[in-house]
Design an enzyme around this catalytic site. Structure first.
Site, mmCIF file in Angstrom:
data_model
loop_
_atom_site.group_PDB
_atom_site.id
_atom_site.type_symbol
_atom_site.label_atom_id
_atom_site.label_comp_id
_atom_site.label_asym_id
_atom_site.label_seq_id
_atom_site.Cartn_x
_atom_site.Cartn_y
_atom_site.Cartn_z
ATOM 1 C CD GLU A 41 -115.369 -15.670 64.231
ATOM 2 O OE1 GLU A 41 -115.063 -15.114 64.253
ATOM 3 O OE2 GLU A 41 -115.084 -16.547 63.217
ATOM 4 C CD GLU A 54 -116.196 -12.158 61.709
ATOM 5 O OE1 GLU A 54 -115.777 -10.738 61.835
ATOM 6 O OE2 GLU A 54 -115.001 -13.144 61.380
ATOM 7 C CG ASN A 56 -115.784 -14.836 56.865
ATOM 8 O OD1 ASN A 56 -116.459 -14.770 55.862
ATOM 9 N ND2 ASN A 56 -114.831 -15.322 57.448
ATOM 10 C CD GLU A 62 -113.752 -17.945 49.579
ATOM 11 O OE1 GLU A 62 -113.787 -17.068 49.979
ATOM 12 O OE2 GLU A 62 -114.064 -19.485 49.859
ATOM 13 N NE ARG A 107 -106.681 -18.928 55.535
ATOM 14 C CZ ARG A 107 -107.373 -17.836 55.626
ATOM 15 N NH1 ARG A 107 -107.560 -17.077 54.929
ATOM 16 N NH2 ARG A 107 -107.304 -17.611 57.422
ATOM 17 C CG ASP A 302 -47.540 -33.969 67.537
ATOM 18 O OD1 ASP A 302 -48.081 -33.658 68.459
ATOM 19 O OD2 ASP A 302 -46.354 -34.377 67.322
ATOM 20 C CG ASP A 408 -49.156 -51.259 69.693
ATOM 21 O OD1 ASP A 408 -50.136 -50.647 69.468
ATOM 22 O OD2 ASP A 408 -47.858 -51.050 71.111
ATOM 23 C CE LYS A 475 -46.161 -40.931 67.990
ATOM 24 N NZ LYS A 475 -46.443 -39.350 67.868
ATOM 25 C CG HIS A 504 -41.942 -37.138 65.382
ATOM 26 N ND1 HIS A 504 -42.959 -36.314 65.124
ATOM 27 C CD2 HIS A 504 -42.713 -37.700 66.348
ATOM 28 C CE1 HIS A 504 -44.030 -35.379 66.160
ATOM 29 N NE2 HIS A 504 -43.855 -36.079 67.423
ATOM 30 C CG HIS A 506 -42.885 -33.325 70.594
ATOM 31 N ND1 HIS A 506 -43.714 -32.935 70.949
ATOM 32 C CD2 HIS A 506 -43.094 -34.931 70.416
ATOM 33 C CE1 HIS A 506 -44.345 -34.004 70.071
ATOM 34 N NE2 HIS A 506 -44.213 -34.386 70.156
ATOM 35 C CB THR A 639 -52.257 -40.835 72.442
ATOM 36 O OG1 THR A 639 -51.743 -40.479 73.124
ATOM 37 C CG2 THR A 639 -53.818 -41.220 72.126
#
Length: 907
Positions: A41, A54, A56, A62, A107, A302, A408, A475, A504, A506, A639
């Site tokens: 290198e 260096e 190597n 290994e 590695r 609800d 509906d 409802k 049902h 509220h 809705t």
């Protein structure tokens, strides 16, 4: 050898530099008398100076394997030999060497196998290495908090496993790889793991083309990384607030709910058990003969939809569900799914609504589950093809729903027929709604001019029974059914239909408890209530209150009021966590008889108004709602028809319009899409028709929809392919349905799951508000797998505006980098390239631009190098994909980039 020296082809040098390097390296190799391949290198500077780094001799890779199988420390031996010792002095003799089993080294590097092993760099958020018998680690600079730079080798650690055979060493090494926890950067661990499990590798049947010939080595199972993803979400929420619901502030005092009791035995038998043991017909017959007034609890749907904008999370439901199954086993049903909960779960809570259903079903095996189904709209806001509705009902029933409350929004029986048939075909119970509005007694006094009179409701009930309804539901969305009207309606319906009746309502005006008592005397079979802590006003009447009021009467409930108290106390404590979502309506109000706003819509009006900057004008919005309701002919409001009225009311207030001005200017206004579609007939034709003058002014030459035609069937396979591109995981039938109902919402949900994991496991206080310093939570990822998380500290923002949030996770510190959105960054951010623009040339990976080889205005040919990028010893040359002229250079040489950053623009 023909060549003593060969320079790696990726090295970018000019001819003079190469000649100098050849000469220098060749003389060095000859002087050292090198007989085997080695790597030398050098550093070559811009002024052509050459510096030796260096040589190597290729034992660094290994030597660990050799040392494991011979017992000889090669590195130490080299040093001793270099200082004068002989092999004999070191006790190393060739004829005495023995191979001790097998060793394999992996590695672990910060390279991405899926991107051609491109280097990856960043901060190691988490680093935990493996250990154990037969495992050797030779570590680099890997530790939690270490920063992997783009300038150096990507090696983190070498892992060597030894054993008596290749198979044993491979198993040990694979186990070690699984034990590693490396977060913050990508690694090659999945690739290494696949190699160690490949039959050809284990048998030794491979050569140098092994990787190229085996594409399956790159098929990786998805890593969960659950803890880090959760920490990222908590960190972001703590620093910046909730990204999905911005602006919510942590309440000062959030009560801690009392721990739910544990139960050693199965829950008592309930109506779910009765259904399974006796079948649907006997259950329906029992409803007709039952003396006690049966009660459905709406706390799981609800009640919180009406009071808390539908924001209650599955986490809080699961914590009380087992208590409900034991202490309230005589409830007729739990209304716990459908309606707005499906949308909100995906959109805001980032929960899978199907998962909520299945988990609650596990916890409550003895009580019937029921859902709210919007006819042809399923749980959405538009019409869907019949096959989508049918498949949705099939999946809902198989996952846990017993009773389908079908309605509906305009009481159109035709729009409910497909749902009714599908429910009965699936084995579920079809509870079909007669939606109530106005005041029946007053309508009766008007005689023939009364719009929603007794004839209207009785005819509708008879038609619903013929269509296949098995239970008739009344409802009453806004709580408009008063005692006298309830007596008249129920006594009449009991004479025209043999169906059990479920009421049902509220409690907005505060008088529905009396309506329920009158209804009980008139023969209603079931009524809807909510536990006291989540009852009243826009929710349903109090469950405990009704149970107490029925005591010692002919219709006394078998529910025990004292057992219900602890459940209600839990809801009271939990409600404190949801304070930011409370409806503005805190007390009962009789104005509901004027504006007729449904309970579920009341709680949503405030956040809707706030999003438009109209939060302080709620009074005007309610007045406008009343005006729009009368303009439309006092339609049935549920809705999505109620949304149409609400949208137009908000529009009026936002634009400071009176109802007279709205009508006068209708032809020139850009009204909300929901209003225009309603007037076209997209959700059907309201009873009594449209306000024709207003309709013609809005639609102009558009005649609207005379008859709703069937939508073409959906191709489920095509949809599945679309979803599979969103994530690499398997696509379920339920995913397909969620995507079809809410395509964009589901895409956002999938993206959030990918980024943060399953947020359902977080306590609600943490989910909404993050953590405070010193606060600790426990998170159960799965049975037996707990995380203990506490917030240690948060650093000051750096120049990029980032903070590091330090957590303690199961006793170990983890730092998560979070960008503080309130802080301005002083760090330049590179412009990302537009992936759809082929004139944008981006950095293919993160690194440093080592050279830009072109200039603005220069013409380049296809394949000509534009710039070079370096990252971790690897140089990448980026070439032009077409002939062009350089329009601009966005990043200069020496500047750091991320993958995808725009570098060069062509024209």
């Amino acid at each position: 050898h023909q060549k003593i020296v060969e320079i790696a082809p990726s090295v970018s040098l000019n001819k003079k530099q190469k000649d100098n390097l050849y000469s220098y390296a060749t003389s060095l190799a000859k002087s050292l008398n090198l007989e085997s391949a080695s790597t030398a290198e050098f550093l070559v500077t811009g002024d052509q100076e050459i510096y030796f780094i260096e040589i190597n001799p290729r034992i660094q890779v290994e030597h660990t394997v050799t040392e494991q199988i011979t017992g000889i420390d090669i590195v130490q031996s080299q040093i001793l030999i270099a200082s004068g010792s002989s092999l004999k002095d070191l006790g190393i003799e060739q004829d005495r060497l023995e191979q001790r089993g097998v060793a394999i080294q992996c590695r672990i590097t910060t390279e991405d196998p899926k991107s051609d092993f491109q280097p990856n760099y960043g901060k190691l958020v988490t680093y935990r290495s493996a250990a154990g018998f037969g495992i050797r680690l030779d570590a680099g600079s890997a530790f939690a908090g270490a920063v992997v730079q783009p300038f150096y080798d990507s090696l983190l650690v070498k892992v060597t496993a030894s054993g008596e055979s290749i198979a044993q060493a491979s198993k040990r090494l694979a186990r070690a790889l699984i034990e590693f926890r490396i977060r913050g950067v990508k690694t090659n661990i999945p690739f290494l793991y696949n190699i160690l499990h490949h039959d050809d590798f284990l048998s030794g049947n491979f050569n140098t083309s092994f990787i190229q010939d085996k594409p399956e080595l790159f098929e990786f199972s998805k890593r969960k990384n659950r803890a880090n993803r959760l920490l990222k979400f908590i960190g972001e929420t703590t620093v910046n607030g909730h990204k999905l619901m911005p602006g919510i502030k942590r309440p000062k005092n959030i009560p801690t709910p009392t721990a739910s009791p544990s139960f050693d035995s199965p829950p008592p038998a309930g109506f779910k058990n009765y259904l399974e043991e006796n079948g649907k017909d006997k259950l329906l017959q029992r409803l007709k003969e039952e003396k006690q007034l049966l009660i459905t609890d709406t706390s799981f749907r609800d009640a919180h939809q009406s009071l808390l904008a539908t924001r209650v999370r599955t986490y809080d439901m699961l914590n009380i569900s087992e208590s409900v199954s034991h202490l309230a086993s005589q409830l007729f049903s739990l209304e716990m799914w459908g309606g707005a909960t499906f949308d909100v779960s995906l959109r805001f809570l980032k929960e899978d609504p199907w998962e909520r259903l299945s988990k609650l079903r596990e916890k409550v095996p003895n009580i019937l589950f029921q859902m709210l189904l919007r006819g042809t709209n399923a749980v959405g806001y538009t019409r869907y093809p019949d096959n989508v509705i049918i498949e949705f009902i099939k999946q809902a029933h198989s996952t846990g729903i017993d009773i389908f409350r079908i309605f509906d929004c305009l009481n159109s029986v035709d729009k409910m027929r497909v749902s009714i048939d599908a429910v009965r075909e699936s084995g579920g119970i079809a509870e079909v709604c007669l939606c109530y509005t106005g005041d029946l007694v007053s309508e009766e006094k008007l005689g023939k001019s009364g719009k929603f009179n007794l004839d209207y409701y009785t005819s509708l009930a008879e038609e619903l029974e013929k269509a296949g309804a098995e239970i008739l539901a009344i409802k009453d969305m806004a709580g408009l059914l008063r005692p006298e009207s309830a007596q008249l309606l129920l006594s009449t319906l009991k004479n025209v239909t043999d169906l059990p009746i479920h009421l049902h309502s509220h409690d907005t005006a505060g008088g529905q408890a009396s309506t329920y008592r009158v209804a009980a005397d008139a023969g209603v079979s079931i009524v809807d209530c909510a536990f006291s802590a989540v009852s009243g006003v826009t929710s349903q009447p109090s469950l405990e209150g009704l149970v107490r009021s029925l005591e010692n009467s002919e219709r006394e409930s078998q529910l025990q009021a004292q057992d219900l108290t602890s459940i209600s106390s839990y809801w009271e404590a939990i409600r404190g966590c949801y304070q930011p979502f409370e409806s503005d309506l805190r007390t009962s109000t009789a104005e509901v008889y004027i504006n007729e706003i449904p309970g579920g819509q009341y709680s949503n009006l405030r956040p809707q108004a706030a999003s438009l900057g109209l939060e302080d004008r709620l009074g005007e919005i309610k007045k406008a709602y009343t005006d729009v309701n009368h303009l439309f002919g006092r339609i049935v409001k549920v809705t999505p028809s109620s949304k149409v009225v609400g949208d137009l009311a908000l529009f009026m207030v936002a634009n400071n319009l009176t109802i007279e001005e709205l009508k006068a200017q209708a032809s020139t206004l850009s009204l909300p899409e929901s209003v225009v579609n309603f007037l076209k007939g997209d959700i059907g034709i309201p009873y009594g028709g449209f306000p024709e003058d207003f309709r013609k002014a809005v639609l102009k030459d558009d005649t609207g929809i005379e008859k709703l035609e069937k939508l073409p069937a959906t191709d489920f396979d095509k949809t599945k392919n679309e979803i599979s591109q969103l994530s690499s995981g398997p696509v379920s039938e339920q995913d397909i349905l969620s995507y079809l109902l809410y395509p964009k919402v589901f895409r956002d949900f999938s993206a959030a799951r990918t980024e943060y994991g399953n947020l359902m496991v977080l306590p609600s206080k943490t989910f909404f508000y993050g953590l405070e310093r010193g606060e600790e939570i426990s998170v159960e990822l799965e049975p037996g797998k707990l995380l203990y998380i506490s917030l240690v500290t948060i650093t000051e923002p750096d120049e990029a505006g980032d903070r590091t949030v330090f957590f303690e996770l199961n006793g170990q510190t983890r730092g998560i980098r979070i960008h503080d959105q309130s802080v301005s960054s002083t760090v330049r951010k590179n412009r990302p390239a537009d992936t759809n623009d082929d004139n944008h040339v981006a950095a293919p990976l993160a690194g440093v631009i080592s050279s830009v080889d072109v200039k603005v205005g220069q013409k380049v040919a296809q394949g000509e190098t534009l710039f070079a990028l370096e990252a971790m010893k690897m140089q990448t040359l980026v070439a032009a994909l077409k002939g062009a002229t350089i329009k601009s250079i966005e990043i200069e040489s020496g500047q750091q980039v991320s993958g995808g950053d725009l570098v060069v623009v062509l024209e």
